[in-house]
Scaffold this motif. Structure first.
Motif, PDB file in Angstrom:
ATOM      1  N   UNK A 203       0.873  -1.190   0.050  1.00  0.00           N
ATOM      2  CA  UNK A 203       0.040  -0.051   0.113  1.00  0.00           C
ATOM      3  C   UNK A 203       0.850   1.141  -0.073  1.00  0.00           C
ATOM      4  N   UNK A 204       2.072   0.999   0.607  1.00  0.00           N
ATOM      5  CA  UNK A 204       3.066   2.274   0.894  1.00  0.00           C
ATOM      6  C   UNK A 204       3.505   2.457  -0.813  1.00  0.00           C
ATOM      7  N   UNK A 205       3.755   1.597  -1.488  1.00  0.00           N
ATOM      8  CA  UNK A 205       4.231   1.931  -2.776  1.00  0.00           C
ATOM      9  C   UNK A 205       3.159   2.609  -3.656  1.00  0.00           C
ATOM     10  N   UNK A 206       2.073   2.381  -3.628  1.00  0.00           N
ATOM     11  CA  UNK A 206       1.115   3.051  -4.254  1.00  0.00           C
ATOM     12  C   UNK A 206       1.040   4.441  -3.708  1.00  0.00           C
TER      13      UNK A 206
ATOM     14  N   UNK B 186      -1.574   2.179 -12.341  1.00  0.00           N
ATOM     15  CA  UNK B 186      -0.782   1.809 -11.383  1.00  0.00           C
ATOM     16  C   UNK B 186      -1.013   1.784  -9.976  1.00  0.00           C
ATOM     17  N   UNK B 187      -1.373   2.934  -9.585  1.00  0.00           N
ATOM     18  CA  UNK B 187      -2.063   2.749  -7.961  1.00  0.00           C
ATOM     19  C   UNK B 187      -2.951   1.910  -7.618  1.00  0.00           C
ATOM     20  N   UNK B 188      -3.986   1.804  -8.516  1.00  0.00           N
ATOM     21  CA  UNK B 188      -5.009   0.901  -8.495  1.00  0.00           C
ATOM     22  C   UNK B 188      -4.528  -0.866  -8.293  1.00  0.00           C
ATOM     23  N   UNK B 189      -3.670  -0.975  -9.072  1.00  0.00           N
ATOM     24  CA  UNK B 189      -3.064  -2.303  -9.173  1.00  0.00           C
ATOM     25  C   UNK B 189      -2.247  -2.719  -7.626  1.00  0.00           C
TER      26      UNK B 189
END
Length: 313
Positions: free
Chosen positions: A236-239, A290-293
Motif C-alpha cells: 500500500x505504501x508503494x501506491x 498503477x496505483x489501483x493495481x
C-alpha cells in the motif's frame, strides 16, 4: 449372593466412527499462514488482474523499449497537440512529443521513486518497530515518541520543505529519501504491534529458556513471524509513494523539468488543458491504473493473511 462366574458383564461398543474422525492423516501437509493465504489468493480473479497489471508497469519501467520504439525526447512542434497518428496511438503533447512514449519512459522514474521510498520507509519502520516492541521499557518509550513526532508531520508537506531546500540537487534519490524518510512512522506502529503479539508465543519463550540472546531471538524468530503485516503496508505504501511523486512534481517541487515522469507530464499538460485535454488525461490514467493495481494487491493480501476475514467470506 450371586456367583461372579455367572454374572453378566456389559462392555460399551467401540466407536469406530469417532476414531476415524479423530485420526490424523500423516500424508497431508501441515497448514500455515502463508500456504492458506496463497490458497485463498490464487482462487481470486482480482488478484491475478492486479498482479498482471502491476507486473506490466514494472516491466515497462525496467524495459520501456519493449513497449515503444519511439524516443520520448524526439519532439516536433509541427505535431503540437496533434491527435493519434500512425505509430503514435495517443497523439502528441504541446511540444510535439509522443504521449505514449513519454508514458512508457515516465514509468521508469515514477516507479523508481515509489520503490526506493517504499524500501526506505519499510526498512526504517521495521527497525524502529521491532526494537520498540521486543525490548520495551525506556527504549520503547523513546522510539514510540520519535515515531509520534514523525507521524504528526504529513510526509507530503515534509517532502515539499526538503525538496525546496535542496532545489539545486533534485533527483530520484533525493525525492525518494524525502518521501520515505518521513513515511516510516505508520509502518513502525504496525510492526511494533505485531512484534508485541509474537514475542509472547511459545517458541519465543522456549528460545529464551534455552539461553539464546535477545538479539538472536529477535532476528531468527520474532521478525520472520511478524513480517506479514509489513508486506501489506509496503504494498500500500508503494501506491502512496507513486502518488506522492506525482503530487510533488505537479506542484513544481518534485523532480526537475528535464526528468520524464508522470507527474511532470501532468504538470506540463495543465497549461493546454482546454485545447488538448488528452495530454493530461492519458498520463493520469496510467498513474491511476498503477496505483489501483498496487492498492488492490495490498488489500487482497491483507484479507488473505487475516483468518477472520477469510472466515467471513
Amino acid at each position: 449372593m450371586p456367583d461372579p462366574t455367572t454374572q453378566k458383564h456389559y462392555v460399551a461398543p467401540v466407536e469406530t466412527e469417532s476414531i476415524a474422525v479423530d485420526a490424523v492423516r500423516i500424508s497431508e501437509k501441515p497448514s500455515n499462514l502463508w500456504r492458506d493465504a496463497w490458497s485463498d489468493l490464487r482462487r481470486r480473479p482480482l488478484f491475478w488482474f492486479s498482479v498482471v497489471l502491476g507486473l506490466a508497469f514494472l516491466l515497462m519501467a525496467v524495459w520501456p523499449t519493449l513497449f515503444t520504439a519511439t524516443a520520448p525526447d524526439s519532439c516536433d512542434l509541427a505535431n503540437s497537440n496533434g491527435g493519434p497518428a500512425a505509430g503514435h496511438p495517443l497523439g502528441f503533447t504541446f511540444q510535439g512529443c509522443d504521449i505514449y512514449a513519454r508514458i512508457a519512459w515516465g514509468a521508469q522514474t515514477s516507479l523508481a521513486v515509489g520503490l526506493i521510498a517504499t524500501v526506505i520507509s519499510s526498512f526504517l519502520g521495521l527497525i524502529m518497530g521491532a526494537l520498540a516492541g521486543f525490548y520495551g521499557g525506556w527504549l520503547d518509550g523513546l522510539l514510540s515518541r520519535i515515531g509520534d513526532i514523525f507521524f504528526a508531520i504529513p510526509y507530503i508537506l515534509a517532502a515539499v520543505v526538503v525538496m525546496t531546500v535542496f532545489r539545486d540537487s533534485r533527483s530520484v534519490w533525493t525525492l525518494a529519501l524525502a518521501i520515505g524518510g518521513f513515511a516510516w512512522a505508520s509502518t513502525a506502529r504496525v510492526v511494533r504491534a505485531e512484534v508485541l503479539r509474537v514475542r509472547q508465543a511459545d517458541f519465543v519463550v522456549a528460545s529464551q529458556a534455552l539461553g539464546q540472546s535477545k538479539f538472536k531471538i529477535l532476528l531468527n524468530h520474532v521478525i520472520p513471524n511478524a513480517i506479514a503485516p509489513l508486506l501489506v503496508v509496503s504494498t500500500l505504501g508503494l501506491a502512496a509513494a507513486i502518488v506522492a511523486e506525482a503530487t510533488l512534481s505537479f506542484l513544481g517541487v518534485g523532480l526537475g523539468s528535464d526528468v520524464m515522469s508522470w507527474g511532470n507530464d501532468i504538470s506540463d499538460a495543465q497549461a493546454s488543458l482546454r485545447v488538448a485535454p488528452m495530454a493530461l488525461i492519458y498520463p493520469s490514467i496510467a498513474l491511476t491504473l498503477a496505483v489501483l493495481a498496487f492498492v488492490t494487491l495490498g488489500e487482497l493480501i491483507r484479507d488473505a493473511l487475516d483468518p477472520k476475514a477469510r472466515a467471513r467470506r
